[in-house]
Design a protein around this motif. Structure first.
Motif, PDB file in Angstrom:
ATOM      1  N   UNK A 106       6.923  -9.571  -5.506  1.00  0.00           N
ATOM      2  CA  UNK A 106       7.560  -9.232  -4.428  1.00  0.00           C
ATOM      3  C   UNK A 106       8.535  -7.894  -4.330  1.00  0.00           C
ATOM      4  N   UNK A 107       9.245  -7.976  -5.631  1.00  0.00           N
ATOM      5  CA  UNK A 107      10.059  -6.772  -5.892  1.00  0.00           C
ATOM      6  C   UNK A 107       8.962  -5.403  -5.900  1.00  0.00           C
ATOM      7  N   UNK A 108       7.688  -5.649  -6.462  1.00  0.00           N
ATOM      8  CA  UNK A 108       6.978  -4.509  -6.735  1.00  0.00           C
ATOM      9  C   UNK A 108       6.476  -3.936  -5.093  1.00  0.00           C
ATOM     10  N   UNK A 109       5.975  -5.040  -4.187  1.00  0.00           N
ATOM     11  CA  UNK A 109       5.720  -4.544  -2.886  1.00  0.00           C
ATOM     12  C   UNK A 109       6.784  -3.987  -2.146  1.00  0.00           C
ATOM     13  N   UNK A 110       7.947  -4.540  -2.255  1.00  0.00           N
ATOM     14  CA  UNK A 110       9.208  -4.289  -1.471  1.00  0.00           C
ATOM     15  C   UNK A 110       9.349  -2.676  -1.984  1.00  0.00           C
ATOM     16  N   UNK A 111       9.707  -2.430  -3.068  1.00  0.00           N
ATOM     17  CA  UNK A 111      10.068  -1.205  -3.565  1.00  0.00           C
ATOM     18  C   UNK A 111       8.928  -0.078  -3.405  1.00  0.00           C
ATOM     19  N   UNK A 112       7.655  -0.412  -3.449  1.00  0.00           N
ATOM     20  CA  UNK A 112       6.441   0.329  -3.002  1.00  0.00           C
ATOM     21  C   UNK A 112       6.577   0.768  -1.526  1.00  0.00           C
ATOM     22  N   UNK A 113       6.924  -0.030  -0.651  1.00  0.00           N
ATOM     23  CA  UNK A 113       6.746   0.297   0.822  1.00  0.00           C
ATOM     24  C   UNK A 113       8.077   1.000   1.099  1.00  0.00           C
TER      25      UNK A 113
END
Length: 221
Positions: A106-113
């Motif tokens: 979840x953190x990866x997806x959010x930080x990438x977006x």
């Protein structure tokens, strides 16, 4: 955030060749559902969509960090309670690492977006999860439970779960951003390296199991 939900049972499968540690049989743990540690693990899982929404919706990074801190506390607490109350269970042994992985994803997806982390980092970490997911299916095919989480993997998970909040602080408008940025990226790099290395060790164990199975099949009359 890597405590196990209760102690592992003593029962284990035979060790694999090459000095790999024995495969712990989670099926030997008690088949209990309604326990306090499991309730805390479920609470952690319910926090994942809230954590993701806070990061991507209103971009309330402070509240997102609060959710992550509460998750970390309940992660520590469920392991302690499972040992104190002798409430270890198969379900807890699966929920605990699952929650850690979901928070990382979840953190990866959010930080990438939000453009905070590069896409190659997302590709490396999510690719690692996909490969290990395929390895898990192979283990299941041969009747083996998931392998016990390696201490290297626990260390990597801990580094990443500290790194991502640091990255949020580094890219925010706050007085500690300049200090947080180098520390957060150091944790991210070391966490990623260890995460991939732990995945490679997991694959070595799986390969050892497959060799053992094939050798056993070849000697069967």
């Amino acid at each position: 955030m890597t405590s196990s939900n209760g102690p592992w049972a003593a029962a284990s499968l035979p060790s694999v060749p090459g000095g790999s540690p024995p495969v712990t049989d989670r099926e030997a743990l008690p088949d209990r559902v309604w326990t306090l540690p499991n309730a805390l693990s479920v609470l952690r899982l319910l926090g994942v969509p809230l954590f993701l929404w806070l990061l991507l919706g209103p971009e309330s990074d402070g509240w997102a960090l609060a959710v992550l801190m509460i998750s970390g506390f309940t992660d520590w607490l469920d392991g302690k309670l499972a040992r104190w109350l002798n409430q270890g269970s198969r379900l807890g042994a699966l929920l605990d690492p699952a929650a850690d992985r979901l928070y990382i994803v979840a953190a990866l997806i959010a930080l990438a977006l939000r453009g905070i982390v590069p896409t190659w980092l997302v590709a490396v970490l999510l690719g690692r999860e996909l490969v290990l997911g395929a390895a898990l299916l192979v283990l299941r095919r041969y009747g083996y439970p998931p392998l016990q989480v390696h201490y290297l993997g626990k260390a990597a998970t801990l580094l990443l779960l500290y790194a991502f909040p640091g990255l949020l602080l580094a890219y925010g408008s706050n007085p500690v951003a300049a200090i947080a940025e180098p520390i957060a990226w150091a944790l991210t790099i070391w966490g990623t390296v260890l995460y991939v290395l732990a995945g490679a060790l997991y694959l070595v164990q799986v390969a050892g199991i497959l060799r053992t199975e094939r050798a056993a099949g070849g000697t069967t009359p």
